[in-house]
Design an enzyme around this catalytic site. Sequence first.
Site, short mmCIF file in Angstrom:
data_model
loop_
_atom_site.label_atom_id
_atom_site.label_comp_id
_atom_site.label_asym_id
_atom_site.label_seq_id
_atom_site.Cartn_x
_atom_site.Cartn_y
_atom_site.Cartn_z
N GLU A 207 -18.12 5.95 -26.45
CA GLU A 207 -17.75 5.79 -27.86
C GLU A 207 -18.93 5.35 -28.71
OE1 GLU A 207 -14.76 7.13 -26.19
OE2 GLU A 207 -15.37 5.22 -25.35
N ASN A 292 -15.10 11.43 -21.54
CA ASN A 292 -15.09 12.26 -22.74
C ASN A 292 -16.48 12.50 -23.31
OD1 ASN A 292 -14.48 9.26 -23.40
ND2 ASN A 292 -15.36 10.04 -25.29
N ASP A 334 -10.29 13.01 -26.89
CA ASP A 334 -10.69 11.84 -26.11
C ASP A 334 -9.88 11.71 -24.82
OD1 ASP A 334 -12.05 9.43 -25.41
OD2 ASP A 334 -10.36 8.28 -26.18
#
Length: 630
Positions: A207, A292, A334
């Site tokens: 992230e 991801n 995601d």
Amino acid sequence: MINLRTSVSAFTLAATAAMGVAATGLPAFANDKLVELSKSEANWPMTGKNYSAQNYSTSKQINVDNVKDLKPAWAFSTGVLHGHEGTPLVIGDRMYVHTPFPNITFALDLKEPGKIEWMDKPKQAPTARAVACCDVVNRGLAYWPGDGKTPALILKTQLDGHIVALNAESGELVWKMENSDIKVGSTLTIAPYVIKDSVLVGSSGAELGVRGYVTAYDVKTGAQKWRAYATGPDEELLLAKDFNSANKHYGQFGLGTNKTWEGDAWKIGGGTNWGWYAYDPDTNLFYYGSGNPAPWNETMRPGDNKWTMTIWGRDIDTGEAKFGYQKTPHDEWDYAGVNVMMLSEQKDKEGKLRKLLTHPDRNGIVYTLDREDGTLISADKLDDTVNWVKQVDLKTGIPVRDPEFATRMDHKATEICPSAMGYHNQGHDSYDPEKQLFFMGINHICMDWEPFMLPYRAGQFFVGATLWMYPGPKGDRQNYEGLGQIKAYNAISGKYAWEKMERFAVWGGTLATAGDLVFYGTLDGFLKARNSKTGDLLWKYRLPSGVIGHPMTYTHDGTQYVAIYYGVGGWAGVGLVFDLTDPTAGLGAVGAFKNLQHYTQMGGGVQVFSLNGKNPYDDPNVGEWVGKAN
């Protein structure tokens, strides 16, 4: 690297003797010793109980007939709040307990339960907290049994990016190595994993645009053996010469850079792995999933984005990948594919006995592969409400998408099932080899998704999407309940033996036992036991705080115990633990779990149960101090 070698202890020698040596009189490989430890119900020596990661116990002392008599035996508070994921380890007369940041480790005496033999409380840079994606959790410890020269070790990861080896008897530091750089947002939440004389460690931070990798270190010294990335050139991916030779349609060479990425986007492309490992000594392959791609906004990274979202089979000695199957090419939601890998030997539909790998994925599909070569055998929906994909083509392995639930710029996609949390997340599930059933804790959460553009800045969040989450179609959206399920799944037939709804997501995972029981914790603070044949609820107990870890069991001095961490947190509890109210905060988790605050608050500890609460303190003289005046 700090390297402080300590002397061989009586504890190590005793443990080595108890675990056995090879016929030559020389110590066996560490994984041979761990295999023997895992066969004994007195121990829980690794995440998943054994290398097959089945989270299964052959113990029957606690069973469907008497589980109603399960009572608290003893408890231990860690003194730390936030989410407590994973399980303790049990080796002989000791339980090893870990915490979220600041990543304290306790060695507890099981003969005098709760007595602290040693404690390790590391000093860490507080800035690590600021770059942790989804609470400051940690998923567990690893144990290496020693070899007669190097002592038995407890290995742990720290949020600040370090892996640490401690003397299992004394808690003294043996070595410390930096694996991840928090300056670019790379943290550590994964449980280390010991195979032979190597310890595997993944990475976190997709992230924040971190490029993911898995690393093998020499368990004795901390020296790096090899590192394999999820994105980039083949030599950094460590692809074997016969990579995907059995399934060339998966893709083979030269795909980790600009063939499936635009320009140099792969350098900040995600693919971290912070979940679980499994290992097959026969194939010498270990298995895990890469996560991801970064950023979440798919418009910013055209292409299949290999090899994110991939199930890997790698050789433990060289790190070379024998196969890699990408489940969600060009992920738009995601659906980080780092979930548990559970190994089994079962007959397929044609009656052929095969070595299998079963993986419930965030994307709402549960996959079963032949773990020898990566061949896809089945891909079933975790729930019939999964809608982003119509089906997975078993010949190509490619998901057939429903364009109605795609995400793109200047468009708010609605009613996507599952949400970014997936219909399955970090929970460690279980497999009962007698019933040939997998017991899976499920999320039942859907979402709306609106992307936006943003620049990459090292050490800052690199997401590019706003999310709204809510219960799936089978839940109660008005009251934000029905956010979870518990299911029993047969990987060969593709059918579910039973399924039950839960108020909140079953975030932590399950434990199966030969007593025909499946145990699991709930976010609202219960440990529950169901009949593993029927799904009937037989027993539950209210814990001090919600559960995001998975249960474990061990037998000590003839008594079977069941233990579980309590301490709400993780992504599901991030709104509660950080006192957030915006429904889009916490990457959408705050809205989904807005009612959790009415059922639990923060906590931190381990609760242990036995039949009728039997424990060493039934003898009131255990642990008593006898002074001169006595």
